[in-house]
Design an enzyme around this catalytic site. Structure first.
Site, mmCIF file in Angstrom:
data_model
loop_
_atom_site.group_PDB
_atom_site.id
_atom_site.type_symbol
_atom_site.label_atom_id
_atom_site.label_comp_id
_atom_site.label_asym_id
_atom_site.label_seq_id
_atom_site.Cartn_x
_atom_site.Cartn_y
_atom_site.Cartn_z
ATOM 1 N NE ARG A 273 -2.848 0.010 3.292
ATOM 2 C CZ ARG A 273 -4.065 -0.533 3.145
ATOM 3 N NH1 ARG A 273 -4.999 0.126 2.517
ATOM 4 N NH2 ARG A 273 -4.334 -1.713 3.657
ATOM 5 C CE1 TYR A 313 -10.726 -5.249 3.680
ATOM 6 C CE2 TYR A 313 -10.391 -3.661 1.929
ATOM 7 C CZ TYR A 313 -10.257 -4.943 2.426
ATOM 8 O OH TYR A 313 -9.644 -5.885 1.658
ATOM 9 C CB CYS A 339 -28.163 -4.020 -8.326
ATOM 10 S SG CYS A 339 -28.641 -3.222 -9.848
ATOM 11 C CD GLU A 340 -24.711 -6.230 -3.645
ATOM 12 O OE1 GLU A 340 -24.998 -6.133 -2.432
ATOM 13 O OE2 GLU A 340 -24.662 -7.302 -4.249
#
Ligand code: LLP
Length: 410
Positions: A273, A313, A339-340
């Protein structure tokens, strides 16, 4: 802008959603780890093994491999990526992961990687078997679980006994003793990784102390331990406050370097990261602005399938309009077309007003963005461009719907 390239022009030319990466920033971040002082007592050998899972773009791997980076891989697929772009880097590869399969172990042995980070005694047995079959001697480190608490999101914390990762540190010595009888195994190191997006350096220091304690015992038992792998996990500031990456790496090095003292250990690091997150953004176009009750939704053409961190997260990403306009800031949810209800990039975010057709950029999306993307809702994944100075190069073109269906039959 991303360095010398205008975002609006990039969107025009390559379409949206589009991942945009700065080559300069990636190289700079890698260089911070490379050049840091890992030992107050003088020179220490170290290898920065960039964690491929953070962003496995071939162009990015090449950028780093050509500059001498090693790689932390977790699958045969990631190994193939490294092999494709930088064969000399294979000897700087560390292979982590709790579920290595025989074919992956074989491929890594044949590639002559640096070391296997072994996560269970059963895996060590399999490694010994495969090495014997290939007439090789496998260098390994046990990935120990130091039972250190690292304050981060529970899904990305790994260093406590309740987690599936590593081997309980108290059991390690006996396993090394048993492994010494196997002529196909070479106990070369000890490794640890306590989690990801960790902002305090104290847990890293604590973990390193436990590991060096174990190494002293192992050396006392007659094992020639040369490598210590500190894992990855150094976090960034997603909230866009003043963040000085050079100071952060220095702070990290000052925490773990002195613990290594005069052990002469070769330090392996697995940052992911920290190297790529802030080097990349997800450029997306606003499709609609709609109101439901008291809420205003900015619907973008990128969705959770392109960048899942906020949904998975509760990850915070700053979002900026590409063209700054005067006018009142508004409180909005920035959501995608999937679609969520979990398909959002930001909730109740105060940001500059945007209109349909305008561009916004989701910042700090270079790590675990594209590498965790999916085709959910039969959406083609974003294209990726790598910017060097003023020049931008497509390093992954956009998928087509036809390609998505190409592997299926009816
Ligand atoms: N080494 C090992 C053994 C790892 O498991 C990981 C990350 C790294 C190194 C690199 O960690 P980093 O320096 O990137 O923190 N998808 C999550 C992060 C998952 C991290 C998994 N392991 C996210 O988007 O926050």
């Amino acid at each position: 802008m991303c360095d010398g390239a205008g975002l609006a022009e990039l969107a025009e030319e390559h379409g949206t959603p589009l991942y945009v990466y700065s080559a300069e920033q990636i190289v700079y971040r890698y260089g911070l780890f490379e050049a840091a002082t890992w030992n107050s007592m003088g020179e220490r050998r170290h290898t920065v093994c960039y964690s491929v899972k953070a962003n496995s773009s071939l162009a990015i791997l090449k950028l780093l491999g050509d500059r001498g980076a090693g790689f932390d891989i977790v699958s045969g697929g990631e190994l193939a990526r490294v092999r494709k772009v930088c064969k000399p880097a294979l000897k700087r590869v560390v292979f982590s992961g709790v579920g290595k399969q025989a074919w992956e172990i074989d491929a890594a042995l044949k590639a002559g990687i640096l070391i296997f980070n072994v996560e269970s005694e059963a895996e060590l047995a399999l490694l010994g078997e495969r090495a014997a079959k290939l007439g090789a001697k496998a260098r390994f480190a046990l990935r120990v679980n130091p039972d250190v608490f690292a304050e981060t999101h529970p899904y990305i914390s790994t260093g406590m006994s309740e987690h599936k990762f590593g081997i309980e540190i108290g059991l390690a010595r006996a396993i090394y003793r048993r492994a010494a009888k196997n002529k196909s195994l070479n106990a070369a190191g000890v490794s640890v990784h306590i989690g990801s997006q960790i902002r305090s350096v104290e847990p890293f220091r604590a973990a390193m102390e436990r590991v060096t304690g174990l190494i002293a015992e192992l050396r006392g038992d007659g094992h020639r331990i040369r490598y210590v792998d500190a894992g990855g996990g150094l976090g960034i500031d997603y909230s866009d406050a003043a963040f000085d990456p050079a100071a952060e790496v220095a702070r990290y090095a000052a925490a773990i370097g002195p613990v290594l003292g005069d052990t002469g250990l070769h330090l392996l690091l697995e940052p992911g990261r920290f190297i790529v997150a802030q080097a990349g953004g997800l450029l997306t176009r606003v499709l609609y602005v709609k109101k439901n009750g008291a809420k205003t939704f900015v619907v973008t053409d990128a969705g959770m399938n392109d960048l899942i961190r906020p949904s998975l997260y509760q990850g915070h990403h700053e979002i900026l309009p590409v063209t700054l306009r005067s006018g009142a800031e508004t409180t909005v949810d920035v959501v995608g077309p999937v679609c969520e209800s979990a398909d959002f990039f930001a909730r109740d975010r105060v940001m500059g007003a945007v209109k349909p057709g305008e561009l916004v950029i989701v910042l700090d999306a270079g790590a675990y963005g594209m590498s965790m993307s999916s085709n959910y809702n039969s959406r083609t994944r974003p294209a990726e461009v790598l910017v060097k100075g003023k020049k931008a190069r497509v390093v992954r073109r956009r998928e087509t719907v036809k390609e998505l269906m190409g592997m299926e039959s009816v």
